[in-house]
Design a protein around this motif. Structure first.
Motif, PDB file in Angstrom:
ATOM      1  N   LEU A  17      34.323  42.011  31.769  1.00 48.66           N
ATOM      2  CA  LEU A  17      33.151  42.888  31.877  1.00 48.66           C
ATOM      3  C   LEU A  17      31.931  42.284  31.201  1.00 48.66           C
ATOM      4  CD1 LEU A  17      32.928  45.696  33.302  1.00 48.66           C
ATOM      5  CD2 LEU A  17      35.233  44.833  33.036  1.00 48.66           C
ATOM      6  N   ILE A 133      30.566  54.354  38.057  1.00 46.45           N
ATOM      7  CA  ILE A 133      32.009  54.603  37.982  1.00 46.45           C
ATOM      8  C   ILE A 133      32.309  55.765  38.915  1.00 46.45           C
ATOM      9  CG2 ILE A 133      33.931  55.247  36.473  1.00 46.45           C
ATOM     10  CD1 ILE A 133      32.109  54.128  34.151  1.00 46.45           C
ATOM     11  N   ARG A 158      32.413  50.180  39.587  1.00 52.15           N
ATOM     12  CA  ARG A 158      33.826  50.300  39.281  1.00 52.15           C
ATOM     13  C   ARG A 158      34.370  51.494  40.086  1.00 52.15           C
ATOM     14  NH1 ARG A 158      38.895  52.455  38.069  1.00 52.15           N
ATOM     15  NH2 ARG A 158      40.041  51.030  36.718  1.00 52.15           N
ATOM     16  N   VAL A 191      33.752  45.520  40.057  1.00 53.56           N
ATOM     17  CA  VAL A 191      34.749  45.168  39.038  1.00 53.56           C
ATOM     18  C   VAL A 191      36.068  44.848  39.736  1.00 53.56           C
ATOM     19  CG1 VAL A 191      36.044  45.979  37.039  1.00 53.56           C
ATOM     20  CG2 VAL A 191      33.634  46.624  37.303  1.00 53.56           C
ATOM     21  N   THR A 194      41.774  47.003  38.593  1.00 50.89           N
ATOM     22  CA  THR A 194      42.029  48.437  38.543  1.00 50.89           C
ATOM     23  C   THR A 194      42.439  48.886  37.147  1.00 50.89           C
ATOM     24  OG1 THR A 194      44.315  48.074  39.256  1.00 50.89           O
ATOM     25  CG2 THR A 194      42.690  48.532  40.974  1.00 50.89           C
ATOM     26  N   ALA A 198      38.717  48.708  31.984  1.00 45.38           N
ATOM     27  CA  ALA A 198      37.423  48.245  32.508  1.00 45.38           C
ATOM     28  C   ALA A 198      36.360  49.327  32.360  1.00 45.38           C
ATOM     29  CB  ALA A 198      37.569  47.841  33.973  1.00 45.38           C
ATOM     30  N   VAL A 199      36.752  50.579  32.499  1.00 44.23           N
ATOM     31  CA  VAL A 199      35.799  51.682  32.338  1.00 44.23           C
ATOM     32  C   VAL A 199      35.304  51.737  30.902  1.00 44.23           C
ATOM     33  CG1 VAL A 199      35.499  54.181  32.426  1.00 44.23           C
ATOM     34  CG2 VAL A 199      36.789  53.015  34.234  1.00 44.23           C
TER      35      VAL A 199
END
Length: 437
Positions: A17, A133, A158, A191, A194, A198-199
């Motif tokens: 990221l 997101i 994402r 992104v 999964t 990452a969030v």
């Protein structure tokens, strides 16, 4: 490449990221100064690519749908996943609509001469980098990408794991359109993992990301709002209402109340609550209840509405009617369920909406101009409507080309967030050698 392989290859999500953030920051500097013509070329090329790849996109989308069904995702969630030809055409039209719209980047507004001799105004500029997101809807990939291009921003997207194949296929076309038009390829980045970490990484990079925009379930948005270290543009849910006033055109009210609820159950702009003035309830309720019953919509209503509906033998026989609980007035069903309440009139309707709604979109059906104006002024929602369906609360339908989301915040943007919502204003001062005394 499937979702499992993508996750396995992401050995260091934070590092991944960070790399995306650096690339986005660099791309933002380039796209922010791109000409209107180049941005339009990219948008029109993206529209062409979407239309030329419908079959291939649906093949990738079918993988996501099959996986979602196998995993037992709810019907509304599966419905949101679908990239039908109609959905893809709407995406393409949105790109073309954006390309045709005036470019507001660099516009100077409110320029005023001051007593000192200087002139002061404000210039509209891109925000910089936004993180998106979102869950389920892969068409959001195109909406976000096209708005980023038009507004001169870079973005990091994402999407949900349930739509990974669809999102990758769409992002590939976006990259192709960017490169072919001469814009920085990292203007739009998906992104490629999964992994849920990452969030957390994306919402914790204020050095690279200027704003986060979550689109999804209430749980996701509450988490983002709580944990983000950068500003968030959000809405928690869409508990929308239609109020049938006294007086109103009953036939029109039936048509709109039907569309607002049954046109599509899964969007946040679908009506969940129906309020009916007591003086028109006896005429209106059996008509709308018959339609809802035919379409399989469950009715949860107050005692006054139940008395009217149960008094009608035909409705009682075919409709699924239960008494509403207090929680029903707050509920965003996203399903074939509607809450119905009889109110004394306009005052009670406005009070009910302001108490129970999510301040997303609410509509009045009326032939009384004064009632309409009061409803517009006093209902505290992002979109307030007169004599039309709440389903129109959408960036494309509002002529914004597309939307990045629908905000129920009051700062920095409210309602469908289009180009202006992805910009900021900076002061510009013009002088001719003036100095302050």
């Amino acid at each position: 490449m499937n979702a499992q392989n993508i996750t396995a290859s992401a050995e260091n999500v934070v590092e991944l990221l960070q790399t995306l953030g650096k690339q986005a920051k660099t791309a933002a500097a380039g796209v922010s100064i791109a000409s209107t013509a180049i941005k339009s070329v990219a948008l029109l090329r993206l529209a062409e690519l979407l239309r030329a790849n419908v079959a291939a996109l649906q093949a990738d989308n079918a993988k996501d749908i099959a996986r979602a069904v196998k995993a037992g995702l709810s019907e509304p969630m599966v419905d949101r996943l679908k990239l039908t030809p109609k959905v893809l055409e709407t995406c393409a039209l949105g790109c073309e609509q954006l390309a045709a719209m005036p470019d507001i980047i660099g516009d100077i507004i409110g320029m005023k001469q001051q007593a000192s001799g200087i002139r002061v105004g404000q210039m509209r500029v891109p925000i910089g980098v936004f993180g998106m997101i979102y869950e389920s809807r892969p068409n959001v990939t195109i909406e976000a990408a096209s708005l980023a291009i038009k507004s001169g921003n870079a973005c990091i997207l994402r999407g949900g794991s349930e739509a990974i194949d669809s999102n990758q296929a769409l992002a590939f076309l976006v990259q192709q359109a960017l490169v072919e038009s001469g814009l920085p390829g990292h203007t739009v980045q998906l992104v490629p993992t999964t992994d849920r970490e990452a969030v957390s990484a994306l919402i914790s990079m204020p050095e690279y990301v200027d704003v986060i925009i979550p689109r999804g379930g209430k749980g996701l948005i509450e988490r983002i709002s709580r944990d983000a270290k950068v500003p968030v543009i959000k809405h928690l849910d869409g508990n929308c209402h239609v109020y049938v006033d006294d007086p109103c055109d009953i036939a029109m009210a039936v048509k709109v109340a039907d569309n607002a609820k049954t046109n599509k159950y899964s969007p946040c702009n679908a009506a969940e609550g129906l309020l009916v003035a007591k003086n028109v309830a006896a005429e209106f309720l059996p008509k709308i209840a018959a339609i809802y019953a035919e379409k399989g919509v469950e009715i949860r209503c107050d005692e006054a509405a139940a008395c009217i509906l149960f008094a009608n033998a035909a409705i009682k026989k075919i409709a699924k009617i239960t008494l509403a609980k207090e929680q029903d007035w707050y509920e965003e069903y996203l399903a074939p369920i509607v809450s119905i309440k009889i109110v004394a009139g306009l005052n009670e309707a406005i009070a009910h909406i302001n108490k129970y709604s999510s301040h997303h979109t609410d509509a009045i059906m009326t032939t009384n101009h004064v009632h309409a104006q009061r409803f517009l002024r006093e209902v505290d929602s992002a979109s307030v409507m007169v004599n039309t369906s709440t389903r129109f609360a959408d960036g494309f339908e509002y002529g914004l080309g597309a939307e990045i989301g629908i905000s129920t915040d009051k700062f920095h943007a409210r309602g469908p967030v289009g180009i202006e919502g992805l910009t900021s204003l900076k002061y510009v001062v013009l002088g001719n050698g003036e100095v302050r005394s």
